[in-house]
Structures are given as structure tokens and as C-alpha cells.
Write a protein that holds these residues in place. Structure first.
Motif, PDB file in Angstrom:
ATOM      1  N   LEU A 157       0.868  -1.563  -0.479  1.00 52.70           N
ATOM      2  CA  LEU A 157      -0.277  -0.803   0.204  1.00 52.70           C
ATOM      3  C   LEU A 157       1.123   1.067   0.089  1.00 52.70           C
ATOM      4  O   LEU A 157       0.089   1.870  -0.641  1.00 52.70           O
ATOM      5  CB  LEU A 157      -0.482   0.246   1.341  1.00 52.70           C
ATOM      6  N   VAL A 158       1.783   1.778   0.942  1.00 54.62           N
ATOM      7  CA  VAL A 158       2.614   2.607   0.975  1.00 54.62           C
ATOM      8  C   VAL A 158       3.433   2.548  -0.142  1.00 54.62           C
ATOM      9  O   VAL A 158       3.823   3.869  -1.137  1.00 54.62           O
ATOM     10  CB  VAL A 158       3.724   2.713   2.102  1.00 54.62           C
ATOM     11  N   GLN A 160       2.291   2.915  -3.120  1.00 52.44           N
ATOM     12  CA  GLN A 160       1.536   3.058  -4.197  1.00 52.44           C
ATOM     13  C   GLN A 160       1.851   4.782  -4.134  1.00 52.44           C
ATOM     14  O   GLN A 160       1.380   4.821  -2.990  1.00 52.44           O
ATOM     15  CB  GLN A 160       0.175   2.559  -4.244  1.00 52.44           C
ATOM     16  N   PHE A 163      -0.923   6.493  -1.512  1.00 50.41           N
ATOM     17  CA  PHE A 163      -0.943   6.653  -0.034  1.00 50.41           C
ATOM     18  C   PHE A 163       0.329   6.788   0.291  1.00 50.41           C
ATOM     19  O   PHE A 163       0.326   6.863   1.292  1.00 50.41           O
ATOM     20  CB  PHE A 163      -1.266   4.479   0.184  1.00 50.41           C
ATOM     21  N   ARG A 166       0.988   8.964   3.229  1.00 52.94           N
ATOM     22  CA  ARG A 166       0.546   8.520   4.410  1.00 52.94           C
ATOM     23  C   ARG A 166       0.736   7.297   4.916  1.00 52.94           C
ATOM     24  O   ARG A 166       0.600   6.334   6.190  1.00 52.94           O
ATOM     25  CB  ARG A 166      -1.361   8.388   4.598  1.00 52.94           C
ATOM     26  N   GLY A 167       2.166   7.221   4.573  1.00 54.21           N
ATOM     27  CA  GLY A 167       2.373   5.756   4.659  1.00 54.21           C
ATOM     28  C   GLY A 167       2.890   5.650   6.597  1.00 54.21           C
ATOM     29  O   GLY A 167       2.486   4.798   7.531  1.00 54.21           O
ATOM     30  N   LEU A 170      -0.933   5.595   8.519  1.00 55.29           N
ATOM     31  CA  LEU A 170      -1.283   3.625   8.856  1.00 55.29           C
ATOM     32  C   LEU A 170      -0.658   3.226   8.930  1.00 55.29           C
ATOM     33  O   LEU A 170      -1.190   2.068   9.713  1.00 55.29           O
ATOM     34  CB  LEU A 170      -1.169   3.735   7.274  1.00 55.29           C
TER      35      LEU A 170
END
Length: 191
Positions: A157-158, A160, A163, A166-167, A170
Motif C-alpha cells: 500500500l505505501v 502506491q 498512499f 500516509r505511510g 497507516l
């Protein structure tokens, strides 16, 4: 291995690392050979399959992640050790696009070249998790498979673009869900 063959192997591996970092797990073997200035046959002599190439590329990282768990297991409080190791694991997953799928399939295939190092990493993470659970700082209803699923998901996700900013946020949310009874965790129910 002769000295010139070892040098050639190291050079090809270094180029492969760069190409895979740029293009992920789908990097072309032909592109790696071309950029390493060797023939495809030479590349395939060193790495007969894509999986063999990834085993060589990832083994160092996986071994380092296993070693990090061993060090943390003896030098840090259980909850801190687990979070520190989890951070290292997320960074590793994020470093190679496509590595999650390779590791997920290797995890279930004893014939895979990546099976042994993936199993070692999983076992090291499981020990850290069990240690934190025994202390009461990690959720009792988690197991190593859950830990790796969360690590892999967050690492992907991080990676991408939407995102990536927001790593850290998250990461905090995920580790707060893994750990309990820890300062800074807001494990309050939302009604």
C-alpha cells in the motif's frame, strides 16, 4: 566458482537489483542481460529461472530481516522489538514492486527457491510476535500468517503513489491494532 565468474555473477546481480528496483518483479531477463552487457545465455547460466534470480536478489534482504529479528529478540522489550522488526519488513516489501506475490507463492511451495528464506523470516517474526503476546503487549488472536499479511499489505500500500504520503500514519494504525496495552494506543471502541 572462478574469480572471473564470481565477478561476473556479482555484476549481473547488481544490475539485476537496479532493474528490478526500477521495474519490479516483472523486469525482463533480456533487459537485465542487456544492461549487464552479457548474453542472455550467460544470465541464464547464473540464474536459470526468474525465481532463481529473485532468490539471489532477495536472500540477502531476507537473511538480514531474519538476523534483525534475532538481534531485537534479545535486546529490546517485546512490543518494541515487534514494531521495529515490522517496520523493517514493511520497508523491505516496499523496496521491490511485486515481491509480495513472489513471497506469498513461495511461502506455500517447499520446492520454491525462496521457500527456505521466507520460512526463516516467518519463523523469526513468529518468535517476536509470541514473545510480545506472552508479555501481553500483542493481540492474542494473531498468528504469524496474520502478521505477514498485514506487513505485506502495508508494504504494498505505501508503495502506491496515492498512499505513500500516509505511510507513517497507516503504519501507526496497523501497529496500534497489533499491539495492546501500550502507551499511545487508543484502543477505545467507537460507538
Amino acid at each position: 566458482m572462478r574469480a572471473d565468474a564470481r565477478k561476473n555473477y556479482s555484476h549481473v546481480l547488481a544490475v539485476a537489483r537496479d532493474v528490478v528496483t526500477e521495474h519490479g518483479a516483472e523486469a525482463s531477463m533480456r533487459d537485465i542481460a542487456r544492461r549487464a552487457d552479457v548474453g542472455l545465455a550467460t544470465l541464464l547460466r547464473h540464474f536459470p529461472t526468474r525465481e532463481a534470480l529473485f532468490e539471489a536478489l532477495l536472500r540477502t534482504n531476507l537473511d538480514a530481516l531474519t538476523q534483525k529479528a534475532i538481534e531485537l529478540e534479545t535486546s529490546n522489550p517485546p512490543g518494541d522489538a515487534l514494531v521495529s522488526w515490522f517496520r523493517e519488513g514493511v520497508a523491505f516489501v516496499d523496496s521491490y514492486s511485486g515481491v509480495v506475490a513472489l513471497m506469498a507463492s513461495a511461502h506455500a511451495d517447499p520446492n520454491s527457491a525462496l521457500y527456505a528464506p521466507c520460512t526463516a523470516v516467518r519463523s523469526a517474526g513468529a518468535r517476536l510476535l509470541l514473545r510480545a503476546q506472552a508479555e501481553g503487549t500483542a493481540r492474542a488472536d494473531m498468528d504469524a500468517d496474520d502478521l505477514f499479511a498485514l506487513m505485506s499489505a502495508l508494504g504494498w500500500l505505501v508503495g502506491q503513489p496515492g498512499f505513500a504520503p500516509r505511510g507513517e500514519h497507516l503504519f501507526h494504525i496497523i501497529t496500534s491494532a497489533i499491539l495492546t496495552n501500550r502507551p499511545g494506543n487508543d484502543n477505545k471502541k467507537v460507538t
